[in-house]
Design a protein around this motif. Sequence first.
Motif, short mmCIF file in Angstrom:
data_model
loop_
_atom_site.label_atom_id
_atom_site.label_comp_id
_atom_site.label_asym_id
_atom_site.label_seq_id
_atom_site.Cartn_x
_atom_site.Cartn_y
_atom_site.Cartn_z
N PHE A 181 15.60 14.03 26.32
CA PHE A 181 15.34 13.47 27.65
C PHE A 181 15.79 14.48 28.71
CE2 PHE A 181 16.05 9.26 25.37
CZ PHE A 181 14.70 8.92 25.37
N PRO A 182 15.19 14.47 29.90
CA PRO A 182 14.02 13.68 30.28
C PRO A 182 12.75 14.25 29.66
CG PRO A 182 14.61 15.16 32.06
CD PRO A 182 15.68 15.32 31.01
N CYS A 183 11.74 13.39 29.52
CA CYS A 183 10.49 13.82 28.90
C CYS A 183 9.30 13.18 29.60
CB CYS A 183 10.49 13.50 27.41
SG CYS A 183 10.53 11.74 27.02
N VAL A 184 8.13 13.55 29.12
CA VAL A 184 6.86 13.10 29.69
C VAL A 184 5.97 12.62 28.56
CG1 VAL A 184 4.82 13.83 31.01
CG2 VAL A 184 7.05 14.83 31.52
N THR A 185 5.19 11.57 28.80
CA THR A 185 4.17 11.15 27.84
C THR A 185 2.80 11.32 28.47
OG1 THR A 185 4.32 8.84 28.57
CG2 THR A 185 5.67 9.48 26.69
N GLY A 214 9.51 11.61 34.00
CA GLY A 214 10.88 11.17 34.29
C GLY A 214 11.43 10.16 33.33
N ILE A 215 10.99 10.18 32.06
CA ILE A 215 11.46 9.22 31.06
C ILE A 215 12.87 9.61 30.61
CG2 ILE A 215 11.07 8.37 28.72
CD1 ILE A 215 8.06 8.74 29.25
N THR A 216 13.81 8.66 30.70
CA THR A 216 15.21 8.97 30.37
C THR A 216 15.83 8.00 29.37
OG1 THR A 216 15.94 7.67 32.29
CG2 THR A 216 15.61 10.04 32.62
N SER A 217 15.03 7.07 28.81
CA SER A 217 15.60 6.11 27.86
C SER A 217 14.55 5.73 26.82
CB SER A 217 16.05 4.85 28.60
OG SER A 217 14.93 4.11 29.08
N GLN A 260 11.90 3.28 28.19
CA GLN A 260 10.91 3.95 29.04
C GLN A 260 9.94 4.78 28.20
OE1 GLN A 260 13.12 6.28 31.87
NE2 GLN A 260 13.74 4.51 33.10
N LEU A 261 10.46 5.38 27.12
CA LEU A 261 9.60 6.18 26.24
C LEU A 261 8.55 5.30 25.58
CD1 LEU A 261 8.94 8.86 24.88
CD2 LEU A 261 10.69 8.35 23.15
N LEU A 262 8.98 4.11 25.12
CA LEU A 262 8.03 3.19 24.49
C LEU A 262 6.95 2.77 25.49
CD1 LEU A 262 7.06 1.38 22.20
CD2 LEU A 262 8.75 -0.33 22.93
#
Length: 592
Positions: free
Chosen positions: A256-260, A274-277, A280-282
């Motif tokens: 993290f942080p990442c992007v989908t 801005g995915i940090t958990s 949020q990733l799911l």
Amino acid sequence: MSATRGDSRKPGSYFQLERVYTGPNIHSSDPVVRVSWNNGFLKKRSFFESLSVMMEASASWVELLDTDAELDPSDVALAVGTFLTNWSWKILNAERGFVKSHGSQRDGERVISWIGYHDPTLSLQVLDHAAESIRRLSFDQDWATWFARSTASILKICRVKHPDYQAKFLMQAADALNIPYFAVPSMPRCWQYGWGRRGALSFETGIAENSYLFHQTARNKPETKAFLRSLGFPVARDCVVRSQAGLSRARRRVGFPCVTKPVDGKQSRNVTVGITSPDQLLKGFEEAWQFSRGRVLIEQMLQGDVHRLMVVRGEYLCSVRRVPASVIGDGISTIEALLDEKESNRLADPAKALYGYAVPRNDEMKKRLAKRSLSLDSVLPENFEYHLFDLPRTSLGSTLTDVTNITHRDVKQMAMAIAEAMRLQCIGIDYISRDISLPPTSTCGFLEVNSVPSIQIPLVAGIKHEKCVKAILGQRAGRIPSTLKIVSGDEFKAHKQPEEKQHGEGWVWGQTCGIGPMKLVPKTASTFECARTLLMNPRVQRIDIVTSVDDLVKNGLPLDYFDHIAFPDGSTTIPPDWQALLQQMMGGTADR
């Protein structure tokens, strides 16, 4: 013309189609359809009095017409015909069209009108719709609803049959540069700029010389990044996931942080940043999964601004910084008022007004505001900059800035090396960096490659239109030498094949054509189709056309320019208005 559903009028009751000119004609230097209006329809005074209502109802699609300047109430039939043609022209251009010609005039007791086309049937359909709209206005109590629905339907057809917005930008600049262009038959969204050996084929901004292999690779983000990584270029860590079960593995690899994002998505749609958990990733995975073909890309989120790097035909064209649309608070104005001011500033900038988008006050913006307990009525603190969207999409009014002059030379060299390695003659590369004036490091990275890059991005950033198009089309795009010989009707019908033509010399005689001694078989037997057949062939170095007066008057000239014109002898007469046209189309000499 077909009647509106539920209407008792006869098809074609408003006008009669007289001509479909495929080339320059006495009305225009462009192809047009010409109609003569039904006088009984045009002369109704109630129609003239209704024009202002139709103009106001069209405000969301076209600019209002100035009735005082353009319409003469002393000639109701001509005034109504002029309005309907002008309105139709504006509607055709409201949705990607680049239709330049339209007009109306008296011809004795008749009123005739002409209008350009990308598709002649569509231009006639729009004229028919304009006439039906005026007629219905006099009796239909639910006219406004019908008009909005039916006009929206017409615009939807325009989106399908007209050039895409990329091609329209190329056409506008080609027209300004005096480069001829035409649609390539049987190849949707493909256009040729220039003639014969000086022709350049383009699919939107994609150049025909582009490698098909790497064009396909560029559409697949993981494959593109893997290729760039193998060449030693910095790219973000990533992981492809096919199901929710793979999210744990992706989280360990990417962090993290990442992007989908969808593996095969475009225009930054359905991307979550801005995915940090894990939760949020799911959620981001589920958003991308809906629009992907079974695979989702989980990508390390690098910090910095996204830049579009463009390389065309081996030369570095530009760097454009792309920042999501934002407003800066002043401690007094609401976000709504700041947006109004932002739009006024955009319209005051010629490039942004012509090529850019207004910031949409849509649900996406309102949801983002609500997450931060804000609304359009909120007042931001002084000097506080607030980004209205997560991503710098052009259609969302993102801020685009030309940073070519400060781009570090290593960044430029890498971009050109990528273009060369991928064998792509026109390429847009997305690169993220905190400071593009510094050389690439491990905190920078290339995100993706576009083999059909948006020309809108550099245009909004202020790069000159002609500069972009010259780079894309190359130096060779232009005309080849051309001659026209006008013969008598009997000679024209003889279909003689010229003798002693050399390889590279294209010839048209009546309804036959060829290159040197080689005879070709055009799609349809017409002078225009024969000429276009030759102009599409890169072996053709010059073109000689033989035609008759009757063919010219019926169909228009096959080309918009000739170096030399040979007129017929005294036994064949050319109408004066067509003589004047031929003089305009000739840039060299004439034989009489």
